[in-house]
Structure formats: C-alpha cells, structure tokens
Scaffold this motif. Structure first.
Motif, short mmCIF file in Angstrom:
data_model
loop_
_atom_site.label_atom_id
_atom_site.label_comp_id
_atom_site.label_asym_id
_atom_site.label_seq_id
_atom_site.Cartn_x
_atom_site.Cartn_y
_atom_site.Cartn_z
N GLN A 1 3.22 26.69 -23.27
CA GLN A 1 4.52 26.08 -23.59
C GLN A 1 5.38 25.95 -22.35
OE1 GLN A 1 6.04 28.63 -26.68
NE2 GLN A 1 4.84 27.64 -28.29
N TRP A 2 5.41 27.00 -21.52
CA TRP A 2 6.19 26.93 -20.28
C TRP A 2 5.67 25.82 -19.39
CZ3 TRP A 2 5.53 32.86 -19.49
CH2 TRP A 2 6.46 33.55 -20.28
N LEU A 3 4.36 25.76 -19.21
CA LEU A 3 3.78 24.73 -18.34
C LEU A 3 4.12 23.33 -18.85
CD1 LEU A 3 0.34 26.40 -17.57
CD2 LEU A 3 2.21 25.99 -15.93
N ARG A 4 4.01 23.12 -20.15
CA ARG A 4 4.35 21.80 -20.70
C ARG A 4 5.83 21.49 -20.46
NH1 ARG A 4 0.38 23.35 -24.62
NH2 ARG A 4 1.94 24.37 -25.92
N ALA A 5 6.70 22.48 -20.64
CA ALA A 5 8.14 22.28 -20.41
C ALA A 5 8.42 21.93 -18.95
CB ALA A 5 8.93 23.52 -20.82
N TRP A 6 7.61 22.46 -18.04
CA TRP A 6 7.80 22.21 -16.61
C TRP A 6 7.07 20.94 -16.15
CZ3 TRP A 6 6.19 27.91 -15.53
CH2 TRP A 6 7.26 28.77 -15.85
N GLY A 7 6.37 20.28 -17.06
CA GLY A 7 5.62 19.08 -16.68
C GLY A 7 4.39 19.38 -15.85
N ALA A 8 3.87 20.59 -15.99
CA ALA A 8 2.69 21.02 -15.22
C ALA A 8 1.45 21.02 -16.11
CB ALA A 8 2.93 22.41 -14.64
N ALA A 9 0.32 20.90 -15.49
CA ALA A 9 -0.95 20.88 -16.22
C ALA A 9 -1.23 22.23 -16.88
CB ALA A 9 -2.10 20.53 -15.27
N VAL A 10 -1.75 22.16 -18.09
CA VAL A 10 -2.20 23.35 -18.80
C VAL A 10 -3.71 23.42 -18.63
CG1 VAL A 10 -2.36 24.51 -21.04
CG2 VAL A 10 -0.31 23.16 -20.47
N PRO A 11 -4.21 24.45 -17.96
CA PRO A 11 -5.66 24.53 -17.72
C PRO A 11 -6.43 24.81 -19.00
CG PRO A 11 -4.61 26.54 -16.99
CD PRO A 11 -3.51 25.61 -17.42
N SER A 12 -7.66 24.34 -19.01
CA SER A 12 -8.55 24.66 -20.12
C SER A 12 -9.74 25.43 -19.56
CB SER A 12 -9.04 23.38 -20.81
OG SER A 12 -9.95 22.69 -19.96
N ALA A 13 -10.48 26.07 -20.46
CA ALA A 13 -11.65 26.83 -20.02
C ALA A 13 -12.63 25.92 -19.29
CB ALA A 13 -12.31 27.51 -21.22
N ALA A 14 -12.75 24.68 -19.72
CA ALA A 14 -13.68 23.74 -19.10
C ALA A 14 -13.29 23.44 -17.65
CB ALA A 14 -13.74 22.45 -19.90
N ASP A 15 -11.98 23.53 -17.34
CA ASP A 15 -11.53 23.27 -15.97
C ASP A 15 -12.10 24.28 -14.99
OD1 ASP A 15 -9.92 21.20 -16.90
OD2 ASP A 15 -8.11 22.43 -16.95
N HIS A 16 -12.47 25.47 -15.47
CA HIS A 16 -12.88 26.55 -14.57
C HIS A 16 -14.32 26.98 -14.80
CE1 HIS A 16 -8.79 26.64 -13.35
NE2 HIS A 16 -8.43 26.70 -14.60
N ALA A 17 -15.04 26.27 -15.64
CA ALA A 17 -16.42 26.64 -15.91
C ALA A 17 -17.28 26.44 -14.66
CB ALA A 17 -16.98 25.80 -17.06
N GLY A 18 -18.11 27.42 -14.39
CA GLY A 18 -19.09 27.30 -13.33
C GLY A 18 -18.60 27.60 -11.93
N HIS A 19 -17.33 27.99 -11.76
CA HIS A 19 -16.90 28.37 -10.42
C HIS A 19 -15.92 29.52 -10.49
CE1 HIS A 19 -13.69 25.55 -11.56
NE2 HIS A 19 -12.93 26.18 -10.72
N ALA A 20 -15.92 30.28 -9.43
CA ALA A 20 -15.04 31.45 -9.38
C ALA A 20 -13.64 31.03 -8.97
CB ALA A 20 -15.60 32.46 -8.38
N MET A 21 -12.68 31.78 -9.42
CA MET A 21 -11.31 31.58 -8.97
C MET A 21 -10.67 32.95 -8.89
SD MET A 21 -9.46 29.89 -12.32
CE MET A 21 -7.77 30.32 -11.94
N PRO A 22 -9.59 33.05 -8.14
CA PRO A 22 -8.94 34.36 -7.99
C PRO A 22 -8.62 35.00 -9.34
CG PRO A 22 -7.97 32.78 -6.49
CD PRO A 22 -8.89 32.00 -7.40
N GLY A 23 -8.89 36.29 -9.45
CA GLY A 23 -8.57 37.03 -10.66
C GLY A 23 -9.68 37.06 -11.68
N MET A 24 -10.72 36.28 -11.48
CA MET A 24 -11.79 36.21 -12.47
C MET A 24 -12.95 37.12 -12.05
SD MET A 24 -10.48 34.03 -14.59
CE MET A 24 -11.64 33.08 -15.55
N LEU A 25 -13.75 37.48 -13.04
CA LEU A 25 -14.95 38.26 -12.79
C LEU A 25 -15.95 37.43 -12.00
CD1 LEU A 25 -15.40 39.80 -16.35
CD2 LEU A 25 -14.76 41.05 -14.27
#
Length: 190
Positions: free
Chosen positions: A92-116
C-alpha cells in the motif's frame, strides 16, 4: 502502475545497504495518507522487505507437511499471518508513493540482499524428517538475521513514520525470536 527499472532498483538497494545516496534521493515522497512522506530508503526497504517476507512465508509453508514440534508449527503459522499483513501494508505504501510493488516472480532465480542463498530452501526440502526441524530453525534464524540487518539500515536512513515503526517492530520481534531459536538449538545439542 509505474514500474522501476531493474537498474534503478539495484542502485536504490545498494544505496540503502551502503548508507549513502545522492541528496536528491532523500527528498520526501508523498505519504499517501500513511503518516507522512517517505524517502528513497523507505521505498528501497519496502521493495526489498516484501520478497524477504515472501521467502519467510515460503519457509513457513514447508512446516505443515513435516513432523515438527508445536513450537515450530505455531511459529510457522505466526510468520505466515504476520508477514502476509506486513506485505500488504508495504505494498500500500509503495502504491501510494507511485513505486513498483515487487512480486515473487521478479526475484526468482537470483540472489538479492537479505535473501537466503539460492540452494537453501531446496536443501531444506530435501532434509530427512528427523533432521528437518533443526535445519529449518537454523535456516529461519539466518533469514531473520538478514531481516534485522535490513530493518536496522532503514532506521538509520528512512523518514516515513510507518516504515520506521515497522522496522523497529521487525528488529525487536526478530531479535527475540532468533534468541529463542538459538536457545532451542543449544538445548537440542546439549
């Protein structure tokens, strides 16, 4: 909904992790009725914490099909309930700020900070039943530790009151849970 380019997201995440960024990135965004505006650190935090919480829920979903203690079953249910609600709040905050809301598919198959690490969940899925609970607890403690680090970085940089409160709650609750998990793991070894 406007989506942020992957390069912009990476720059925002790196700025959040490094504790730096151009001064223009620190300008408040429209709070959208969420208790004031946020800055780029607030956006980056929400965009990184949503997939982090989704991974927590993925871990929790492994529990019902395994033979585990009441503690682990209750913890998994609590994670799913609490973090699902937090995902919606951050979205909700991201939508209010006009920012993208990530989905699980956006991060599938690659590591990102904070993830296992990419192989952590498959290794846990392959664990024999007699080793699953201890491995699950160790994996969860590692994952919660990453979330604590992310929340502490937000507290140093964020300006949105709701995001800061969420980060404080994450730090407090997850530090307590990691301590409980470590006590249980030590007792099992003892």
């Amino acid at each position: 909904m406007r989506r942020m380019a992957p390069t912009v997201l990476i720059v925002l995440l790196l700025g959040l992790l490094a504790g730096c960024g151009p001064e223009s990135e620190q300008a408040p965004l429209d709070g959208g009725g969420t208790g004031g505006g946020g800055n780029a650190a607030d956006v980056a935090f929400a965009q990184a914490m949503i997939p982090h919480h989704e991974q927590s829920i993925e871990l929790a979903e492994l529990v019902p099909q395994r033979r585990t203690s009441d503690y682990v079953r209750e913890l998994a249910a609590e994670i799913t309930r609490k973090e699902t609600a937090e995902i919606e709040r951050m979205a909700q905050w991201l939508r209010a700020w006009g920012a993208a809301v990530p989905s699980a598919a956006d991060h599938a198959g690659h590591a990102m900070p904070g993830m296992l690490a990419p192989g952590a969940i498959p290794a846990l899925q392959a664990a024999p039943d007699d080793a699953f609970e201890q491995r699950w607890l160790r994996t969860l403690a590692t994952h919660l530790g990453h979330g604590i680090d992310m929340a502490e970085k937000l507290l140093a940089q964020g300006s949105h009151p709701g995001t800061r409160t969420l980060a404080e709650n994450i730090v407090n609750a997850q530090q307590a849970e990691v301590a409980t998990i470590n006590d249980r793991l030590a007792a099992a070894r003892g």
